[in-house]
Design an enzyme around this catalytic site. Structure first.
Site, PDB file in Angstrom:
ATOM      1  N   SER A 147       0.861  -1.179   0.000  1.00 36.19           N
ATOM      2  CA  SER A 147       0.000   0.000   0.000  1.00 36.19           C
ATOM      3  C   SER A 147       0.893   1.222   0.000  1.00 36.19           C
ATOM      4  O   SER A 147       2.068   1.147   0.398  1.00 36.19           O
ATOM      5  CB  SER A 147      -0.885  -0.003   1.258  1.00 36.19           C
ATOM      6  OG  SER A 147      -1.488   1.259   1.461  1.00 36.19           O
ATOM      7  N   TYR A 160      -1.530  -1.139  10.578  1.00 36.90           N
ATOM      8  CA  TYR A 160      -1.708  -1.424   9.150  1.00 36.90           C
ATOM      9  C   TYR A 160      -0.511  -0.897   8.366  1.00 36.90           C
ATOM     10  O   TYR A 160       0.084  -1.612   7.543  1.00 36.90           O
ATOM     11  CB  TYR A 160      -2.998  -0.783   8.647  1.00 36.90           C
ATOM     12  CG  TYR A 160      -3.193  -0.884   7.156  1.00 36.90           C
ATOM     13  CD1 TYR A 160      -3.701  -2.037   6.579  1.00 36.90           C
ATOM     14  CD2 TYR A 160      -2.870   0.189   6.319  1.00 36.90           C
ATOM     15  CE1 TYR A 160      -3.879  -2.135   5.203  1.00 36.90           C
ATOM     16  CE2 TYR A 160      -3.044   0.101   4.943  1.00 36.90           C
ATOM     17  CZ  TYR A 160      -3.550  -1.060   4.387  1.00 36.90           C
ATOM     18  OH  TYR A 160      -3.717  -1.155   3.019  1.00 36.90           O
TER      19      TYR A 160
END
Length: 286
Positions: A147, A160
């Site tokens: 990401s 995350y």
């Protein structure tokens, strides 16, 4: 710039492609993209019923299996089932991922542990499962989904972000280790993708992408074998420039856009309710 290693070509037509988290979002879009190119696709997902429905949507070149990427044994069973159905895995797409949103001190250990199991142990288990066979055959390609949060600070999603930073480093290191065996490892770093995972996050449309755009980048990596691809490409350069600015400037910019409030506002958005319920069920079953 030419590649340092000349990887054996892999034609998607006729290749066996295993995709984790394939029941929806990026995984489903990627399954459709590979199947359209003539690949045999196996999708694995914790939600087996949803995976089977997705496989029917993709078509006859796709099969579905239950998969808990946080379990090495479950990943082994997934790969065995895939290879019994479609032959040795030529391409593995480690796509499965979750993104709870909460302040670091508000997030429970159980939620953090589930993120690490899915987002980091998933690619670890996946690569350790398929690499021996790929090395024996002298070819193969692995795509790990990270990401843009793996390149920058992400308040409200600290763990995350940590898992995605880890996937970026893991992918680069394993890429160097296995290149001499004819195997490539690519990492894809999307910005916010228009899926359930990113629901509720108020971001300008210019920095969001559709899952089909990410799927095209994954498919392209089979040809280019690029080490890392940011989607969209332009935002990668912008983040690289931002990361060399003084920390005080970066922090001020995040405050100006209200980055610290994004998680709270997203969780309050009704559009995120279904994702949160599904995630709560996954965490409670961890």
């Amino acid at each position: 710039m030419p590649l340092l290693h000349r990887y054996p070509a892999i034609d998607p037509a006729g290749a066996t492609v295993a995709i984790t988290g394939g029941a929806r979002g990026i995984g489903l879009a990627t399954a459709k993209a590979f199947a359209a190119r003539g690949a045999y696709v196996a999708i694995g997902d914790l939600d087996r019923q949803a995976a089977e429905a997705a496989a029917e949507e993709v078509g006859p070149r796709c099969v579905a299996f239950g998969l808990d990427v946080g379990s090495a044994e479950s990943f082994d069973r997934f790969v065995v089932a895939t290879e019994n159905s479609a032959g040795p895995v030529d391409i593995l797409v480690n796509n499965a991922g979750i993104m709870p949103l909460a302040g670091f001190l508000e997030e429970s250990d159980r939620v953090s542990a589930t993120q690490i199991a899915v987002n980091l142990w998933g690619p670890l288990h996946g690569m350790r499962t398929v690499l021996p066979g790929m090395i024996g055959r002298g070819h193969g390609h692995i795509v790990n989904l990270a990401s843009l949060a793996g390149k920058t600070a992400t308040p409200g999603a600290a763990v995350y972000s940590a898992t995605k930073h880890a996937v970026v480093g893991l992918s680069a290191a394993v890429r160097d280790e296995v290149a001499e065996h004819g195997i490539s490892v690519s990492v894809i770093l999307p910005s916010l993708v228009r899926t359930d995972l990113g629901s509720g996050l108020a971001m300008p449309s210019i920095v969001t992408v559709d899952p089909e755009t990410v799927a095209r980048a994954i498919l392209a990596s089979v040809r280019t074998r690029r080490a890392a691809t940011v989607v969209p490409r332009w935002i990668g350069a912008a983040v690289d420039i931002a990361n060399v600015l003084p920390a005080s400037v970066q922090e001020a910019a995040r405050r100006r856009v209200g980055a610290n409030r994004l998680a709270a506002s997203a969780n309050a958005d009704p559009s995120r309710a279904n994702y949160r319920r599904r995630l709560d069920g996954q965490v409670s079953g961890a």
